[in-house]
Structures are given as C-alpha cells and as structure tokens.
Design a protein around this motif. Structure first.
Motif, PDB file in Angstrom:
ATOM      1  N   TYR A  93       0.976  -1.112  -0.119  1.00 48.53           N
ATOM      2  CA  TYR A  93      -0.015   0.118  -0.022  1.00 48.53           C
ATOM      3  C   TYR A  93       0.915   1.164  -0.160  1.00 48.53           C
ATOM      4  N   TYR A  94       0.308   2.249  -0.179  1.00 47.83           N
ATOM      5  CA  TYR A  94       0.869   3.706  -0.345  1.00 47.83           C
ATOM      6  C   TYR A  94       0.590   4.436   0.903  1.00 47.83           C
ATOM      7  N   TYR A  95       1.502   5.203   1.553  1.00 46.31           N
ATOM      8  CA  TYR A  95       0.827   6.180   2.556  1.00 46.31           C
ATOM      9  C   TYR A  95       1.536   7.278   2.562  1.00 46.31           C
ATOM     10  N   TRP A  96       0.804   8.151   3.275  1.00 46.26           N
ATOM     11  CA  TRP A  96       1.577   9.607   3.412  1.00 46.26           C
ATOM     12  C   TRP A  96       1.463   9.829   4.902  1.00 46.26           C
ATOM     13  N   ALA A  97       2.606  10.418   5.375  1.00 46.18           N
ATOM     14  CA  ALA A  97       2.808  10.812   6.914  1.00 46.18           C
ATOM     15  C   ALA A  97       3.064  12.128   6.969  1.00 46.18           C
ATOM     16  N   GLY A  98       2.728  12.584   8.355  1.00 49.24           N
ATOM     17  CA  GLY A  98       3.120  13.766   8.730  1.00 49.24           C
ATOM     18  C   GLY A  98       2.743  13.856  10.240  1.00 49.24           C
ATOM     19  N   THR A  99       3.067  15.238  10.370  1.00 49.02           N
ATOM     20  CA  THR A  99       3.026  15.608  12.114  1.00 49.02           C
ATOM     21  C   THR A  99       2.136  16.896  12.065  1.00 49.02           C
ATOM     22  N   VAL A 100       0.939  16.962  12.793  1.00 46.57           N
ATOM     23  CA  VAL A 100       0.253  18.039  13.224  1.00 46.57           C
ATOM     24  C   VAL A 100       0.965  18.952  14.193  1.00 46.57           C
ATOM     25  N   LEU A 101       1.393  20.350  13.670  1.00 47.38           N
ATOM     26  CA  LEU A 101       2.254  21.203  14.563  1.00 47.38           C
ATOM     27  C   LEU A 101       2.021  21.239  15.890  1.00 47.38           C
ATOM     28  N   SER A 102       2.612  21.497  16.615  1.00 48.26           N
ATOM     29  CA  SER A 102       2.351  21.623  18.162  1.00 48.26           C
ATOM     30  C   SER A 102       1.955  23.017  18.312  1.00 48.26           C
TER      31      SER A 102
END
Length: 184
Positions: A136-145
């Motif tokens: 599968y493909y995935y896209w990752a990231g972080t919500v800014l603090s």
C-alpha cells in the motif's frame, strides 16, 4: 537547577512530543467503481484508530488528534489479491493532502495557515507483492505543536492506476474528511 533555568528548558521542548501514539487513517478504494465513474463518490471508505472520532467507514471521517501527533494516511484498493492470470489489481496512491480554509466559509479554498508538517509519500514497490506482504501507499506527517485546536477539513488528491493503460486518473475527495485537533 534554578526555576528560571527549568522554565527555559521546558519552553524549548516541543509539547507535542509528549503524544507518541501514531494515528493511522486507512482509506479503501473501490478501484473499478472510481475509474468507471471518474469519481471517488461511493468508492472510498475511511477509518482510523483515533478515540472519539466519527464517520468510520465513510468518506467524511473525522479523526481526533492532538497537537504534535504523527498521522499516517494509508491507502489501498479493496481488491488486493493476485489474479488468476498472475497480475495484480491497480493501486491507488495519495498524491497530495490539501487542507481547506474553513474559516473563510468556502471549503474549496486552500488554507493559508500551515497546520501540518508533511513527510510525504511512502510505499512499497509492486515487485515486492506476494500473498504474505501487504502493499500500500501511505502519506505521513505531524500536526504542528502550534496548530490552533479546532476542526480542519482536508481534501485527498488520489492517483489511480487504470486497467490496460499507463495513464493515471487523478481524483479529489468529494466529501471532506477532517482532523479535530485537541490541545496537548
């Protein structure tokens, strides 16, 4: 350590780092239906592992997350099995995640304020596919603090492989899923 020094150290730390649980937002795509209709309407189903979200199994999922939390958007076709002729079914891929300007009242406009640090697209090559290895493909990231607590709607731009052609089909989500960001 003096209290002034202790406060200085605390201010430098990212309070969002306290939230180490990653959230997964899984999207299943009915590739045949999406390609035939040229739309993701009634062809996309989302779910997540957040606590307190809503819309599980629909295209208007609301994921509850915290400032600083890591999110993984996973996308895969409903049909993942190798075919009798030895080929694999087409794959979907998230090409982009676009946060929308809900403050302006027009959910089609792109948000000007950044709330998310993108780690972009990841995936596994098709040649690694077998019946024991999910692909599968995935896209990752972080919500800014520093993201303001609130509801942030977004649009997925999805790239679909098509049967019997090298051309890709690019579709936007019709319903707008959302992140409900909570303060840490």
């Amino acid at each position: 350590m003096t209290s002034a020094k202790l406060n200085s150290v605390e201010e430098k730390q990212n309070p969002g780092q306290l939230n180490s649980v990653q959230l997964n937002v899984v999207t299943l795509v009915n590739m045949e239906r999406a390609a035939a209709a040229g739309s993701l309407a009634d062809a996309m189903y989302m779910m997540d592992n957040s606590v307190g979200g809503s819309g599980q199994g629909t295209s208007h999922l609301e994921t509850v997350c915290k400032q600083g939390q890591v999110l993984n958007w996973i996308i895969r076709p409903i049909d993942m099995e190798k075919r009798l002729d030895g080929t694999w079914p087409p794959m979907p891929k998230i090409n982009n995640i676009v946060f929308l300007d809900t403050e302006a009242g027009d959910e089609e406009d792109v948000a000007e304020r950044k709330i998310f640090t993108e780690l972009k697209i990841y995936g596994m090559p098709d040649r690694m596919r077998d019946k024991f290895t999910p692909v599968y493909y995935y896209w990752a990231g972080t919500v800014l603090s520093t993201a303001k607590p609130g509801l942030y709607r977004y649009r997925l731009v999805v790239e679909l492989e098509q049967e019997h052609t090298k051309e890709k089909l690019y579709l936007n989500t019709v319903d707008h899923p959302a992140l409900r960001v909570l303060a840490v």
